[in-house]
Structure formats: structure tokens, C-alpha cells
Motif scaffolding. Structure first.
Motif, PDB file in Angstrom:
ATOM      1  N   ARG A  51    -104.652 -18.359  65.358  1.00 40.24           N
ATOM      2  CA  ARG A  51    -105.704 -19.358  65.180  1.00 40.24           C
ATOM      3  C   ARG A  51    -105.773 -19.769  63.729  1.00 40.24           C
ATOM      4  O   ARG A  51    -105.371 -19.001  62.854  1.00 40.24           O
ATOM      5  CB  ARG A  51    -107.084 -18.774  65.569  1.00 40.24           C
ATOM      6  CG  ARG A  51    -107.302 -18.534  67.028  1.00 40.24           C
ATOM      7  CD  ARG A  51    -107.451 -19.813  67.823  1.00 40.24           C
ATOM      8  NE  ARG A  51    -107.184 -19.578  69.233  1.00 40.24           N
ATOM      9  CZ  ARG A  51    -108.056 -19.054  70.081  1.00 40.24           C
ATOM     10  NH1 ARG A  51    -109.247 -18.749  69.687  1.00 40.24           N
ATOM     11  NH2 ARG A  51    -107.711 -18.854  71.329  1.00 40.24           N
ATOM     12  N   TRP A  90    -108.126 -15.218  61.675  1.00 43.73           N
ATOM     13  CA  TRP A  90    -109.148 -14.165  61.628  1.00 43.73           C
ATOM     14  C   TRP A  90    -108.934 -13.085  62.676  1.00 43.73           C
ATOM     15  O   TRP A  90    -109.330 -11.937  62.476  1.00 43.73           O
ATOM     16  CB  TRP A  90    -110.558 -14.778  61.747  1.00 43.73           C
ATOM     17  CG  TRP A  90    -110.878 -15.351  63.099  1.00 43.73           C
ATOM     18  CD1 TRP A  90    -110.662 -16.612  63.527  1.00 43.73           C
ATOM     19  CD2 TRP A  90    -111.489 -14.648  64.197  1.00 43.73           C
ATOM     20  NE1 TRP A  90    -111.079 -16.757  64.819  1.00 43.73           N
ATOM     21  CE2 TRP A  90    -111.602 -15.568  65.253  1.00 43.73           C
ATOM     22  CE3 TRP A  90    -111.954 -13.343  64.379  1.00 43.73           C
ATOM     23  CZ2 TRP A  90    -112.145 -15.223  66.490  1.00 43.73           C
ATOM     24  CZ3 TRP A  90    -112.494 -12.989  65.605  1.00 43.73           C
ATOM     25  CH2 TRP A  90    -112.582 -13.932  66.641  1.00 43.73           C
ATOM     26  N   MET A 137    -113.242 -21.069  72.115  1.00 44.39           N
ATOM     27  CA  MET A 137    -114.251 -20.698  73.111  1.00 44.39           C
ATOM     28  C   MET A 137    -115.417 -21.675  73.136  1.00 44.39           C
ATOM     29  O   MET A 137    -115.977 -21.970  74.193  1.00 44.39           O
ATOM     30  CB  MET A 137    -114.760 -19.265  72.870  1.00 44.39           C
ATOM     31  CG  MET A 137    -113.787 -18.190  73.274  1.00 44.39           C
ATOM     32  SD  MET A 137    -112.965 -18.474  74.859  1.00 44.39           S
ATOM     33  CE  MET A 137    -114.334 -18.411  75.985  1.00 44.39           C
ATOM     34  N   ASP A 191    -111.629  -6.891  70.599  1.00 44.46           N
ATOM     35  CA  ASP A 191    -111.554  -8.255  71.110  1.00 44.46           C
ATOM     36  C   ASP A 191    -111.133  -8.330  72.574  1.00 44.46           C
ATOM     37  O   ASP A 191    -111.627  -9.169  73.319  1.00 44.46           O
ATOM     38  CB  ASP A 191    -110.596  -9.101  70.263  1.00 44.46           C
ATOM     39  CG  ASP A 191    -110.928 -10.569  70.434  1.00 44.46           C
ATOM     40  OD1 ASP A 191    -111.926 -11.001  69.844  1.00 44.46           O
ATOM     41  OD2 ASP A 191    -110.232 -11.257  71.196  1.00 44.46           O
ATOM     42  N   HIS A 228    -121.098 -13.116  64.241  1.00 43.83           N
ATOM     43  CA  HIS A 228    -122.029 -13.190  65.373  1.00 43.83           C
ATOM     44  C   HIS A 228    -123.446 -12.825  64.948  1.00 43.83           C
ATOM     45  O   HIS A 228    -124.403 -13.523  65.253  1.00 43.83           O
ATOM     46  CB  HIS A 228    -121.586 -12.250  66.509  1.00 43.83           C
ATOM     47  CG  HIS A 228    -120.380 -12.741  67.253  1.00 43.83           C
ATOM     48  ND1 HIS A 228    -119.894 -12.104  68.374  1.00 43.83           N
ATOM     49  CD2 HIS A 228    -119.551 -13.799  67.056  1.00 43.83           C
ATOM     50  CE1 HIS A 228    -118.830 -12.751  68.822  1.00 43.83           C
ATOM     51  NE2 HIS A 228    -118.592 -13.776  68.035  1.00 43.83           N
ATOM     52  N   ASP A 284    -119.658 -26.771  62.785  1.00 40.79           N
ATOM     53  CA  ASP A 284    -118.511 -25.945  62.387  1.00 40.79           C
ATOM     54  C   ASP A 284    -118.095 -26.404  60.996  1.00 40.79           C
ATOM     55  O   ASP A 284    -117.732 -27.568  60.813  1.00 40.79           O
ATOM     56  CB  ASP A 284    -117.372 -26.126  63.403  1.00 40.79           C
ATOM     57  CG  ASP A 284    -116.248 -25.106  63.221  1.00 40.79           C
ATOM     58  OD1 ASP A 284    -115.945 -24.759  62.056  1.00 40.79           O
ATOM     59  OD2 ASP A 284    -115.680 -24.665  64.232  1.00 40.79           O
ATOM     60  N   TYR A 335    -115.925 -19.017  83.894  1.00 42.88           N
ATOM     61  CA  TYR A 335    -116.770 -19.426  82.766  1.00 42.88           C
ATOM     62  C   TYR A 335    -117.914 -20.328  83.235  1.00 42.88           C
ATOM     63  O   TYR A 335    -119.008 -20.301  82.686  1.00 42.88           O
ATOM     64  CB  TYR A 335    -115.930 -20.126  81.692  1.00 42.88           C
ATOM     65  CG  TYR A 335    -114.976 -19.174  81.009  1.00 42.88           C
ATOM     66  CD1 TYR A 335    -115.392 -18.400  79.935  1.00 42.88           C
ATOM     67  CD2 TYR A 335    -113.667 -19.033  81.467  1.00 42.88           C
ATOM     68  CE1 TYR A 335    -114.530 -17.508  79.324  1.00 42.88           C
ATOM     69  CE2 TYR A 335    -112.797 -18.139  80.861  1.00 42.88           C
ATOM     70  CZ  TYR A 335    -113.232 -17.373  79.788  1.00 42.88           C
ATOM     71  OH  TYR A 335    -112.383 -16.480  79.192  1.00 42.88           O
TER      72      TYR A 335
HETATM   73  N1  LIG Z   1    -114.818 -14.536  76.586  1.00 44.42           N
HETATM   74  C1  LIG Z   1    -113.563 -14.784  76.321  1.00 44.42           C
HETATM   75  O1  LIG Z   1    -112.758 -14.887  77.229  1.00 44.42           O
HETATM   76  C2  LIG Z   1    -113.133 -14.961  74.897  1.00 44.42           C
HETATM   77  C3  LIG Z   1    -111.848 -15.430  74.624  1.00 44.42           C
HETATM   78  C4  LIG Z   1    -111.483 -15.643  73.301  1.00 44.42           C
HETATM   79  C5  LIG Z   1    -112.376 -15.355  72.293  1.00 44.42           C
HETATM   80  N2  LIG Z   1    -113.619 -14.884  72.565  1.00 44.42           N
HETATM   81  C6  LIG Z   1    -114.604 -14.617  71.495  1.00 44.42           C
HETATM   82  O2  LIG Z   1    -115.162 -15.840  71.087  1.00 44.42           O
HETATM   83  C7  LIG Z   1    -115.426 -15.857  69.699  1.00 44.42           C
HETATM   84  C8  LIG Z   1    -114.747 -17.061  69.079  1.00 44.42           C
HETATM   85  O3  LIG Z   1    -113.365 -17.031  69.343  1.00 44.42           O
HETATM   86  P1  LIG Z   1    -112.470 -18.332  69.428  1.00 44.42           P
HETATM   87  O4  LIG Z   1    -111.287 -17.989  70.239  1.00 44.42           O
HETATM   88  O5  LIG Z   1    -113.281 -19.481  69.825  1.00 44.42           O
HETATM   89  O6  LIG Z   1    -112.031 -18.463  67.883  1.00 44.42           O
HETATM   90  P2  LIG Z   1    -111.562 -19.792  67.102  1.00 44.42           P
HETATM   91  O7  LIG Z   1    -110.938 -19.303  65.847  1.00 44.42           O
HETATM   92  O8  LIG Z   1    -110.800 -20.678  68.017  1.00 44.42           O
HETATM   93  O9  LIG Z   1    -112.926 -20.545  66.767  1.00 44.42           O
HETATM   94  C9  LIG Z   1    -113.877 -20.059  65.859  1.00 44.42           C
HETATM   95  C10 LIG Z   1    -114.515 -21.251  65.190  1.00 44.42           C
HETATM   96  O10 LIG Z   1    -115.652 -20.810  64.473  1.00 44.42           O
HETATM   97  C11 LIG Z   1    -115.730 -21.625  63.313  1.00 44.42           C
HETATM   98  N3  LIG Z   1    -116.626 -21.022  62.324  1.00 44.42           N
HETATM   99  C12 LIG Z   1    -116.332 -20.101  61.368  1.00 44.42           C
HETATM  100  N4  LIG Z   1    -117.447 -19.812  60.652  1.00 44.42           N
HETATM  101  C13 LIG Z   1    -118.463 -20.581  61.163  1.00 44.42           C
HETATM  102  C14 LIG Z   1    -119.838 -20.713  60.857  1.00 44.42           C
HETATM  103  N5  LIG Z   1    -120.406 -19.985  59.887  1.00 44.42           N
HETATM  104  N6  LIG Z   1    -120.560 -21.573  61.602  1.00 44.42           N
HETATM  105  C15 LIG Z   1    -120.013 -22.301  62.571  1.00 44.42           C
HETATM  106  N7  LIG Z   1    -118.694 -22.200  62.922  1.00 44.42           N
HETATM  107  C16 LIG Z   1    -117.945 -21.335  62.215  1.00 44.42           C
HETATM  108  C17 LIG Z   1    -114.297 -21.742  62.871  1.00 44.42           C
HETATM  109  O11 LIG Z   1    -114.132 -22.825  61.959  1.00 44.42           O
HETATM  110  C18 LIG Z   1    -113.579 -21.955  64.204  1.00 44.42           C
HETATM  111  O12 LIG Z   1    -113.461 -23.305  64.518  1.00 44.42           O
HETATM  112  C19 LIG Z   1    -114.933 -14.513  69.174  1.00 44.42           C
HETATM  113  O13 LIG Z   1    -115.999 -13.609  69.035  1.00 44.42           O
HETATM  114  C20 LIG Z   1    -114.002 -14.024  70.251  1.00 44.42           C
HETATM  115  O14 LIG Z   1    -113.967 -12.631  70.333  1.00 44.42           O
HETATM  116  C21 LIG Z   1    -114.008 -14.705  73.851  1.00 44.42           C
END
Ligand SMILES: NC(=O)c1ccc[n+]([C@@H]2O[C@H](COP(=O)([O-])OP(=O)(O)OC[C@H]3O[C@@H](n4cnc5c(N)ncnc54)[C@H](O)[C@@H]3O)[C@@H](O)[C@H]2O)c1
Lengths: 330, 330
Positions: free
Chosen positions: A157, A161, A11, A174, A75, A32, A282
Motif C-alpha cells: 500500500r 504501513w 477499506m 492484521d 485507530h 484523508d 461487508y
Molecule cells: N476487515 C477487513 O477485511 C480488512 C481488510 C484490510 C484492512 N483492514 C483494516 O482496515 C484499516 C485500513 O486498512 P486499508 O487496507 O484501508 O489501508 P490503506 O492503506 O488502503 O488506507 C488507509 C488510508 O488511511 C489514510 N490515513 C492515514 N492517516 C490518516 C488520518 N490521520 N486521517 C484520515 N486518513 C488517514 C491513508 O492516507 C490511506 O489512504 C486497517 O486497520 C486494516 O487493518 C480490514
């Protein structure tokens, strides 16, 4: 407006690419701790700094706002840190993993005098936004029965997680929360909910849930979310009212489909990219958020809306766990 | 024996499915529509003329003249008509729902068993090729272990006695829970254990529920969501309604939409678009199977017990509507 990305996952990359195309916004850094290769690549492409620590990013005075796109259980901590550092925050949905976390986030941003936006992007998907307007106009009369479904394959992923309920809250927190936010937005508060799901079925990388809602208006709702499909992404809704029926299904709304002969060597020819929209959701969402951070009107979803959807999602999870219907005090 | 022409009677045209059954009997080789009885003599005479048969003002005289009777009355009249047939030792195929209460359904089953005649329940959806192929797929394990099922049997409002509680025994939940309940019970060979339900009157000026939503649990633990609402707009929807099922299993997902084989007609003389169904005539296939069972002295293809299973679910659903919590079935 200079943005820092907290997280460089799926995201974060969507939002960074979008921000890069919004006039008056730029992405200057990614932080990250497990910087994924695709995140590194995009950062380089955008000329953004590559950091491993969010603290380092938040300490920078040349950053005005951050996008928090990290696993859901993180978050709260990162939004609170960002608020204390005086940054506006765009946080992905769900707002938080627990109600206590969500309430704390709202208090902290208020105290810090910064803005918190939450990425309930379904309000920016045109079929859902149009349906909201259609209901408000009375196109279906008084809503009676509302159905909504969403889901597809489990999101595999790094770190896995999403499959860890303690971190993601499963498919309800989610995925279903997208519908819940849209439903509350369009049909008002919910009075009672009962749900069943696969939360405790012991199925790794599979989850699915079905919930029956009773709205304060008297309307009946049905919401379904799944991570139990082999592939694809499916959404549908229908709103039946005293005066009509409005429905949409993403399987029937394609505008461009390919049927290709194989390559000369017999291998399948990969399908070209499909068509969608000139302004995808988006982008429209982020434009609204950037404008708000710069002093413009609030975007379609407030942080308080994010908290309402979170409460409903957690009640659904509770109902799945206890087998009891949950009523909300008015 | 197999040369014998089966003499069929129809008791009541209160339910318009009687028309379709009468057509089917007239189309069948080896069956003849001997006569019609109706509590409304005017209606009985009208349909007797239309289907080229005799109107009987006395039910027992009709029963004396036939090999089997089809009961297509209002719901609450199923019981007296089935008991009358049993008293005359006439096998009887009864419109769904078999009865408005489990106690009535059991009394009907016992009376027919004691008389030594078959009691069948009219569940034509079992004759859908899609339903049969889904059953094969589920029973052969092609979907793995079943996890969750989504079902719908949404329709337009049938009006008339369907909206009068003393004739119908209930509304949409009574009318439209049973088809999906039956195919699910048949495919998974399983009874229902528990159900949560909401019901409301949102669309029509009627004294019964015209919409609802069920989340039922089968004895095997699988969840079924079921929308029985009369939520298709009567003036504008292009067809009467639907029967759909989507099954999520550990190895994949299967969806059926039983009445999706349509040509779409847009005609300036009518307000609505029209779906002209070109699928199998399920009523015909059901009546044919029934007549063959009677001729060959075989058990009812779809039994009174099958009818009872669906009635039990309806009864528990209405209890849940009152209690606002899930209720045990049976
Ligand atoms: N709006 C949407 O359509 C949509 C779609 C998918 C996911 N999401 C939400 O987005 C969020 C992220 O999901 P994603 O799909 O990107 O997951 P992802 O696993 O692809 O990415 C998460 C990233 O966060 C990093 N991370 C972990 N701990 C961290 C920290 N302390 N500081 C900085 N980075 C850190 C991880 O290394 C990873 O690269 C989630 O809350 C999910 O629910 C929203």
C-alpha cells in the motif's frame, strides 16, 4: 443516517460503496490527508465532499456517524476524537494497536454516550457464521481440535504501513486476528498460547505466524496466518469433534471458473468477474451496524469482543518474541 | 547375488500394516514370504493361511529360516523383537515409531550395528512421488530459503492396543508425529531442536491422547507445525486420514497432499462417501527397496537413526505437554 469516512484507502472505499447501497444511509464526506486518487474518484461518484482533515469532518454537525478505516496505530486517536465529537463509530479491525489504546477507546465511547462497532467481518462470512451455528447445534459433538488458516500476498500500500510492525502489528494483528475473534466467538476463551513466526526474521514485506491454542474447554487449536504467498487469498478451517468433522476451504468452494481462449492477437483474455454471493459479508455487516446506530440490536461483534481478540493477538506476538508459552489468568 | 530370492519373515500382525507388507512381499519377484511369527498364535495362523505361508510358534526358528524380518508388532514390542533379530544377525525393518523412548531406539541401533545387520524404519511416505519432487524442489532452491512448514498426519482412531498405554507408549502424538517428522527431516536434512506441544483426549474413550498439536523448530531455524490428531470421524470420514505439507519459502509456496489421488464413491449401501485411492502403493515401493538393499548388501534405505530422529521429537513433545513450555529435543 449521514456517514463521514475517515480515511479513503482500500477499506474505506469498500465501506463507502456498501453504505451507498444501504437504504437510510449515505456517505457525505471523506477525510484523508493523502487523499488517494481512487478515493477522490469514489467521493466524486457518490457526491461526497473531499476533505483532507479528519478534524474538519468531525466538526460537521450534519454527520451522525463515521467509519474509521486508517492505519491501525491511528485507530485510537481518531475513534476517541470522533466519540468526543458525539459521532457513532464503525472502526476497522483490529480495534487498536495496543491493549491500553483499546481500553481507552471503550472508556471514551462510554463516557461520550456513543456506539462503537468493530469490523470483525469474519463473523459475517457465511461459511464461518454457519460453522459457528453448527458447533452451537452440536453437529460435531464436543469440539476437540480446531484448525484455521488465512492469508495470501503481502498487502503493498502507499506508505507501506502494513510492513511497519509498529503501525500494523504484522500478520498476527492484521490477519490472524480475524480467526482469533471467530475462534473465541465459537469455542470460548483461550487458556494458553504458544506461537512461532517470522516477525524478527528481517524479511521485508513478508510475515507468517503459527500458533497453538489451548481453550478453557480443553480443546486444542491451531491458527496460521501468512503474508508470504506470491499471490491469491487462502482461507480454511476444520473443526474435529467427538461426533464429527466440519471443514471448509476457500479453494474448493468456487461456483464459477473460467478457462478462456486467448485473444486473436495471442494476448491472454482477462478473466471476467467471478461469482460469490447476493449479499456479500461487508454489506450484511454494515447493515447490522447501521441498524444498531439507529437503535436496533447490537451487531454480532461488540467492541469488547474486539478487545478480547486484540489481547489474544498481542499474547501471540509476545510468545513469538519470547519463545515462551503464555497462559491467561482465569 | 542379484538372482537370489530373499526369504522374508514377518514378526507379529499386531499392527495391521503387516497385511500390506505381506501383500507386497507376495507381489515381489525375488522375494518370498517364508513365515510369520505372532505372539497371538491364533492371529498368526490366520494370516499365515491368508498369505499362503507358514506359522512359526517359535521366533528363533523363524529367524533361522529367513534373510530379513519385518517387525509389525505393537510399539513397545519393537525393541525385544529387533534385539532378537540382531542376536540372530537378521536384518530388520521395523514399523514406526522405531521405539517408544530414545533410549530404546539407541539400544536397538547399537545392537544391529554390533551384529553387522541393517536396521530400517518403515517410513513409506518417503516413496511418494510428491514428497520426492518436493524434496528436489527444496534442495534445488526452487522455493528460495524455507521459512515455515505446515504439516498434518490426521487419521481415524485405530483402536485396539493403540489405545493401551502399556502397549503403545502413547497416543496420537506417538503414532502420527513420526511420518511428517521423517519427511521433513529427510527433505531438509536436518534434526529438530525444540518443540512445543499440546495433547488431549477429546474424541474417544481411551487412556491415551487422541489429539495434539506441535510447533517444532528445526536446527536450521525453520518452524514446523504438525497436527498428529486422530481427528477423522471413524464412522463417516471417507478415508483413513492424510499426510499433507505446505512449505512457505522466500520465493514461493508448495503444497503436497500425499493421499489426494482418489475417486469419490457414494453408495447407498454405506453411510459414508468413500475415497478410493488410485495413487502409488507406497508400502510396496518401500518393501521392494528394502528387499533390494538386503539382496545387494546395501545400507538400510531409511535407517534406525532416521527412526530415532522422529522418536526424539515425540519424546520432547510429551515433555512439553507436561511442562506447558517449549522443550529441547534430544
Ligand atoms: N476487515 C477487513 O477485511 C480488512 C481488510 C484490510 C484492512 N483492514 C483494516 O482496515 C484499516 C485500513 O486498512 P486499508 O487496507 O484501508 O489501508 P490503506 O492503506 O488502503 O488506507 C488507509 C488510508 O488511511 C489514510 N490515513 C492515514 N492517516 C490518516 C488520518 N490521520 N486521517 C484520515 N486518513 C488517514 C491513508 O492516507 C490511506 O489512504 C486497517 O486497520 C486494516 O487493518 C480490514
Amino acid at each position: 443516517m449521514r456517514f463521514g469516512m475517515i480515511g479513503a484507502g482500500g477499506m474505506a472505499r469498500v465501506h463507502a460503496s456498501v453504505l451507498n447501497n444501504i437504504p437510510g444511509a449515505e456517505v457525505v464526506a471523506f477525510a484523508d490527508p493523502q487523499m488517494p486518487p481512487a478515493g477522490r474518484e469514489l467521493a466524486q461518484q457518490l457526491g461526497a465532499d473531499i476533505l483532507t482533515s479528519p478534524e474538519e469532518l468531525l466538526a460537521r454537525s450534519d454527520i451522525d456517524a463515521v467509519v474509521v478505516a486508517v492505519p491501525t496505530d491511528l485507530h485510537c486517536d481518531l475513534v476517541v476524537q470522533a466519540a468526543r465529537a458525539g459521532k457513532h463509530v464503525m472502526c476497522e479491525k483490529p480495534l487498536a494497536r495496543t491493549v491500553e489504546q483499546g481500553e481507552r477507546m471503550l472508556q471514551e465511547v462510554e463516557k461520550a454516550g456513543v456506539k462503537l462497532a468493530v469490523g470483525h467481518v469474519v463473523r459475517y462470512f457465511p461459511e464461518y457464521a454457519a460453522a459457528n451455528a453448527s458447533v452451537a447445534r452440536g453437529d460435531v459433538g464436543v469440539p476437540g481440535v480446531i484448525r484455521a488458516t488465512r492469508g495470501g500476498a503481502f498487502p503493498a500500500r502507499p506508505g507501506g504501513w502494513f510492513g511497519d510492525f509498529a503501525r500494523s502489528g504484522g500478520v498476527v494483528l492484521d490477519v490472524m486476528i480475524h480467526e482469533l475473534d471467530w475462534l473465541i466467538w465459537t469455542f470460548g476463551a483461550v487458556e494458553r498460547v504458544y506461537a512461532r513466526g517470522l516477525l524478527n526474521a528481517g524479511l521485508p514485506n513478508k510475515d507468517m505466524a503459527m500458533a497453538v491454542l489451548r481453550f478453557r474447554s480443553g480443546a486444542i487449536g491451531y491458527v496460521e496466518a501468512t503474508w508470504a504467498r506470491p499471490s491469491g487469498f487462502y482461507t480454511s478451517f476444520e473443526i474435529a469433534g467427538s461426533g464429527g468433522l466440519l471443514r471448509s476451504n476457500n479453494q474448493n468452494t468456487g461456483t464459477l471458473q473460467f478457462s478462456l481462449f486467448p485473444n486473436p492477437d495471442g494476448t491472454p483474455r482477462p478473466a471476467p468477474r467471478g461469482a460469490y454471493l447476493h449479499d456479500e459479508p461487508y454489506t450484511v455487516q454494515m447493515r447490522d451496524i447501521v441498524r444498531w446506530f439507529k437503535g436496533g440490536p447490537e451487531p454480532r461483534t461488540s467492541a469488547a469482543d474486539g478487545l478480547e481478540a486484540l489481547k489474544l493477538a498481542l499474547a501471540i506476538i509476545e510468545s513469538i518474541g519470547t519463545g515462551k508459552a503464555i497462559s491467561f489468568a482465569s | 547375488m542379484s538372482e537370489q530370492t530373499i526369504r522374508v519373515g514377518i514378526a507379529s500382525f499386531a499392527h495391521l500394516h503387516a497385511m500390506s507388507y505381506a501383500h507386497a512381499v507376495n507381489q515381489l519377484e525375488g522375494a518370498t514370504l517364508t513365515g510369520i511369527w505372532d505372539e497371538d498364535p491364533e492371529r498368526g495362523q490366520k494370516y499365515a493361511a491368508q498369505f499362503n505361508t507358514t506359522f512359526y510358534s517359535d521366533l528363533d526358528s523363524l529367524l533361522d529360516a529367513i534373510d530379513t524380518v519385518i517387525v509389525a508388532s505393537a510399539n513397545v514390542d519393537h525393541k525385544p523383537l529387533v534385539l532378537a533379530a540382531a542376536a540372530k544377525k537378521v536384518p530388520v525393518l521395523c514399523e514406526k515409531p522405531l521405539a517408544t523412548t530414545p533410549a530404546d531406539a539407541r539400544e536397538m541401533i547399537e545392537a544391529c550395528a554390533k551384529a553387522g545387520v541393517q536396521l530400517g524404519t518403515a517410513f513409506p511416505v518417503r516413496y511418494s512421488d510428491a514428497v520426492r519432487k518436493l524434496r528436489d524442489a527444496v534442495q534445488s532452491g526452487a522455493l528460495g530459503q524455507t521459512l515455515m512448514i505446515r504439516g498434518t498426519n490426521r487419521g481415524t482412531y485405530p483402536g485396539g492396543w493403540f489405545g493401551q498405554r502399556e502397549k503403545s507408549g502413547g497416543g496420537a502424538v506417538m503414532d502420527h508425529t513420526v511420518h511428517v517428522a521423517d519427511i521433513v527431516g529427510w527433505i531438509w536434512e536436518c534434526d529438530f531442536a525444540e518443540v512445543y506441544a499440546e495433547a488431549a483426549t477429546r474424541f474417544h474413550d481411551t487412556e491415551v491422547d487422541d489429539c495434539g498439536m506441535l510447533l517444532a523448530t528445526l536446527a536450521n531455524g525453520v518452524t514446523l507445525s504438525l497436527d498428529p490428531s486422530w481427528s477423522r470421524p471413524n464412522q463417516s470420514f471417507p478415508t483413513w486420514g492424510d499426510v499433507t505439507l505446505e512449505v512457505t519459502g522466500t520465493d514461493g509456496v508448495a503444497s503436497i497432499d500425499v493421499f489426494n489421488q482418489n475417486n469419490e464413491l457414494f453408495n447407498n449401501q454405506t453411510v459414508r462417501a468413500q475415497w478410493q485411492n488410485w495413487g502409488d502403493n507406497l508400502d510396496y515401493l518401500m518393501i521392494k527397496d528394502w528387499v533390494e538393499a538386503i539382496r545387494d548388501g546395501k545400507p538400510a534405505p531409511i535407517s534406525g537413526e532416521d527412526g530415532l530422529r522422529a522418536v526424539l521429537l515425540v519424546e520432547a513433545a510429551y515433555r512439553s505437554v507436561e511442562s506447558h513450555q517449549p522443550e529441547k529435543v534430544g
